[in-house]
Design an enzyme around this catalytic site. Sequence first.
Site, PDB file in Angstrom:
ATOM      1  N   GLY A 283       0.852  -1.243   0.063  1.00 12.22           N
ATOM      2  CA  GLY A 283       0.128   0.041  -0.005  1.00 12.22           C
ATOM      3  C   GLY A 283       0.697   1.204   0.018  1.00 12.22           C
ATOM      4  O   GLY A 283       0.242   2.360  -0.222  1.00 12.22           O
ATOM      5  N   GLU A 284       1.992   1.170   0.528  1.00  8.43           N
ATOM      6  CA  GLU A 284       2.754   2.447   0.587  1.00  8.43           C
ATOM      7  C   GLU A 284       3.364   2.763  -0.853  1.00  8.43           C
ATOM      8  O   GLU A 284       3.791   2.012  -1.605  1.00  8.43           O
ATOM      9  CB  GLU A 284       4.143   2.042   1.432  1.00  8.43           C
TER      10      GLU A 284
END
Length: 1466
Positions: free
Chosen positions: A657-658
């Site tokens: 997700g980063e």
Amino acid sequence: MGRLRLQSGIGAIEEEPEDCDCSSNGGALACMVNSEVGAVLAVMRRNVRWGGRYMIGDDQLEHSLIQSLKGLRMQIFSWQKWQSINPATYLQPFLDVIRSDETGAPITSVALSSVYKIITLDILHMNTMNVEHAMTLVVDAVTSCRFEVTDPASEEVVLMKILQVFLACMKSKASVVLSNQHVCNMVNTCFRIVHQAGSKGELLQRIARHTMHELVRCIFSHLPEIDKTKRLSANGGRYVKKEVGGLDKDCPFSSKQLDNSNDNSEHDVQMPSVGLASNVSPGLQVNLTEKNSLGSGNGEEAVPNDLHVMTEPYGVPCMVEILYFLCALLDNIEHIGVGPSSNSSHEDVPLFALGLINSAIELGGPSIRQHPKLLILMQDELFRNLMQFGLSTSPPILSVVCGIVLNLYHHLRSELKLQLEAFFSCVILRLAQSRHGASYEQQEVAMEALVDFCRQRTFMAEMYANFDCDITCNNVFEELANLLSKSAFPVNYPLSAMHILALDGLISVIQEMAERIGDGPPVLEQVPVDLEEYSPFWTVKCENYADPNHWVPFVHLRKYIKRRLMIGADHFNRDPKKGLEFLQGTYLLPEKLDPQSVACFFRYTAGLDKNLVGDFLGNHDEFCVQVLHEFAGTFDFEDMNLDTALRLFLETFRLPGESQKIQRVLEAFSERYYEQSPQILANKDAALLLSYSLIMLNTDQHNVQVKKKMTEEDFIRNNRHINGGNDLPREFLSELYYSICKNEIKTTPEQGAGFPEMTPSRWIDLMRKSKKTAPFIICDSRPFVDHDMFAIMSGPTIAAISVVFDHAESEDIFQKCIDGFLAVAKISACHHLEDVLDDLVVSLCKFTTLNNASSVDEPVLVFGDDTKARRATVTVFTIANKYGDYIRTGWRNILDCILRLHKLGLLPARVVSDVADDLEIAADPSNGKPVTSSLSASQMASMGTRRSSGLMGRFSQLLSLDTDEPRSQPSEQLAAHQRTLQTIQNCHIDSIFTESKFLQADSLLHLARALIWAAGRSQKGNSSPEDEDTAVFCLELLIAITLKNRDRIVLLWQGVYEHISNIVQSTVMPCSLVEKAVFGLLRICQRLLPYKENLADELLRSLQLVSKLNVGVAEAYCENITQEVMRLVKANATHIRSQMGWHTITNILTSAARHSEASEAGFEALMFIMSDGAHLSPANYILWVDTARQFAESRVGEAERSMHAVDLMAGSVTCLAQWSHETKEAAGEEAAAKMSQDIGEMWLRLVQGLRKVCLDQREDVRNHALSSLQKCLTVVDVFSLLHTSWLQCFDLVIFTMLDDLLEIAQAHSPKDYRNIEGTLVLAVKLLSKVFLQLLNDLAQQTMFCKLWLGVLGRMENYMKAKVRGKKSEKLQELVPELLKNTLCVMKTRGILVCRSALGGVSLWELTWLHVNNIAPSLQSEVFPDQGLEKVHKQTETEGGPVSDGSGCVPSDDTVTASEEGVQTRG
């Protein structure tokens, strides 16, 4: 003319061609052709157009079609040799009629019939002139047929006759001259008719479809012949056909359709194509022209067909065209049959196309693999369509698809490895389980298909070897086996067709394994796999995939690696660090981790948590970044669309997700993609930016929270100037846009193995992998991998079959289950899977119902009426008899069944008696005479009585039922009993025990332990008579198998002994159990002693248990025990060599000496040993002498037996003499001295024993013992005794006996000891005789003086003895006389002389001191020259020590002590 026969079906067409051969008769052929000309002319004349075409003054009065027909009529009868006539001459007039657009349907129909008849007459064949031109004319004419449609019926007739002619052309002997183009044209025309027939009558529809099938069958049946032709060409034959191209953009189907669809449509046979051209043809054309780009993961460019190839005799090119056409047909009906609203009308086209494809594969078979174009078509286009239609909601379509895949598996599985894996994973396994939303009908069809596959003998083995043992593939075998097991398992509802179907598949797999056991040479020994050092697991290769010696070890290694990787994945999912450490410990990862190995672990290991993998790959750590790039390097993106590559990449892990992690991941992806596919992109940055853009587009289009969706223009605008400052092609971006919109990129892939749907991107990846995957392993009929397979599926299989068997009610299902059970047992035994066999036995025993508690009679009747229970019982014992070697804990369950039958009285008497009989008739090896046991008769009788009272008692009860009851009930009960008896007979229970000597050691040991366990269980708690009977029965069986396995007694003995010991020591009352235990133990010793000399001591030591019997128990069985011991002694005396063994035997016999019933048998054993001394030895001499003394002292029986026992004791002294003589001759001095000492001790024990008997109350026994003692004491001159032995003899035997007798005479009543006086007389005589006989030797002893004084003291005591209150006259007379005789002898031998002793009292003086107390006159009588006073005077004046035998005596203290001793004994 009968031409309407064509409407009866193509079958009639097929039968006509060979009716007659008229080629040799020109006249007959002319007549036939003439009749056909007449038929055509007749029909034409019916039409006004053809009937009035005469014009006055015009040269041409008739139409050219009529003229050509009449001209043919004029020529045919002049032709004698039809083979030399050009066929076009007699075919052309008919073909002109067919081609003409002026003729109506009836005329065209008759002309077609005529052409059909000529073709079927075999006029046209390979030797016919210009046959190729003639066949070409026919096909061209028929495919371009023109006619006016007058009515629907006539139109259908023409269409059917066109089909008829096409089929006749393909079945003709001259069909081989047809070109690829003409064959394609025929198939194309036929398909148009099929399509048009949908709006016509049912008959035309069926005939058109059937003809299409027959055409395809004829065409593809030619494929094996092409292979033969090619082989001939390789050997020098002529072969000019080339396999070039395949379909291309100039597909003959599409081009011909367009040519024919616009000309004269009102009269054309393709007039139906008004609808066809508008609805089907254009679509087909587009599809076909783009065919080579569909699924073009193969990277091959389409090659235009050479026109020359299409004009050659038909072969592979036309087959490729046809298959492409059929695949294109499937591609253009995506909406048909694959949605929830499919119906029968939508099924027609795919079913038709799939049926044609199936026919092509059936006839082409393995020849397809010889032709790359056909093979590629099968691998890619066809299989992709099969995967699509495999998920159809239409059961008929699914069924046909499964049938095609089965054919492909059968013929081409070695070329379709990954395709088959995908089909089973994405179709069969998805549909066969309801959790994926499949209908019951779909599940049933999928299960039917799976069962069909399972019936292929090597299918499951190949699934296991190729997929389950490949780290890059799913565990197809395991999943299919689990599916079958679960589907056969009725959980909460009764059996359905699906359960039975799954059971069929499961049992088919098991039975195929069982059949493979007996095939071929022995199975290759499976060496345990254990990695000792690291090597890259993804690089493991096999040297030869066709040689079992290579691929079998390779498969085992791969499976080991795969299992370890799965375990490592499990550890990794819990803790990534520990997971990697585990793999390092198993040598699957190097001791020092490198990026490539970790990347390959992530890439090729199923079951990893994709979230953890994504986090690891996105980590900024340098090592993780290196792993990421290595991971990307494992993908093959060559010539692959960017969106497809991105889909494949992101399916293997979850995109973090980063944003930074996403950037690192996409950078690695872009670098790899640009490295392999740089065609459009300028650099890797362009790939990175476009990849980001695709991710954003994907989120925009498929996130429900985004309301305003990105348009195509937006997407194109967002990606301007990203390709090195330039724009990417608009078409390229549009294609990407619509691909993402239509098919979402899953950034959160499914966890676990699962059964994913086959997407286009996955299919492209599959096709790429298929070129690199390991070859498909073809298994033969040998069980190379069956052990591992069966270990995986055995548990679920047994459970599933058991549950179905439990729910089943029909005989057929019973039999299926029984067959399955027996197959499982066979495989378990063959592969030494003892645990599996035990589980099977446990499961089966539950169905016997024998362990259900019930009343006495009811279980027998219920069992007889319960087919399931009876079948299960027979199966259990069949397994026990056939595969007992591999049963372990299962023996307990089997024994429970046997015990239940025993309690019900249903066991045949031979279960134990057969063993006993075998043993009873065995001859004694020592003397060759049969040795029988006293137990046998009684045991057999009791067993027979028990069985009779059980079974026959029930029959008698049934026969004596009250006559008022209905007659049917007793007959039904008798029938039930009869069925029960027959079942028990079929079980052959006795064979388990009678054949136990053939059981393997482990199985035999477990059988014995099971018997001990069952017997011990019955003894616990408050045991009832029934429990005791069970314990007795188990003990009987235990003893029986012990005796049967005498060669392996060491294996069984400890357990048997401990069991019998527990019984003996825990029993306080006589009972059958302890009786069987004791006598069983004795019987074991009897039987085994001759064969197991090394165990003789152990066996005999066990008999010590007899002495541990409770007093009451021992008393009850003493006689029988003694009889058994007597038999044991008689049979095995030569085999008993140890003192311990004899000690045990004599202890038992000694206890029997005082038992009224047992003493006789004990004395018989004593006589057997001691009568001739043959069985006496130094080891047992003392024991038997003591035993004989016990019998001599025993007052049980007559005195004669006691005297006989004394005789046996006395007679045994000859053995001592013999041993002494043998020792002197054979042994050395040291050994002789040792033996002499031992013989002295044995002799001393003998005379001591006789001394004790001399004190017996019975006069004759007492006196006989004295006589025997005297003999033993007087015959010792035959062997040398040590001097100390004589001193001990006088002191312990003679003096003690004299003293004891004197004490008895004075202390007891004469009633207790009759005539004791006579005994005293004999005793004194014995003393005198023995002393005188041994005088010379005794006089040399240092202790002679002491001995002589002891003799004088006893004589003095006897002289003074009182019997019955007064002195004995006999002794008063005898003692002086014996003393005088003794003194005379001593005088004569110079032992007693008058001499003085220096410092002591002389022997002379001491002698006369005692003698004068007995008879004072003896000195003067024996030594008249000496006076008594002189003696006294000398004694008083001279003090000091007394001389010994040489003239001196001991000191005063010594003499005093000696005298006191004499007085004491007196």
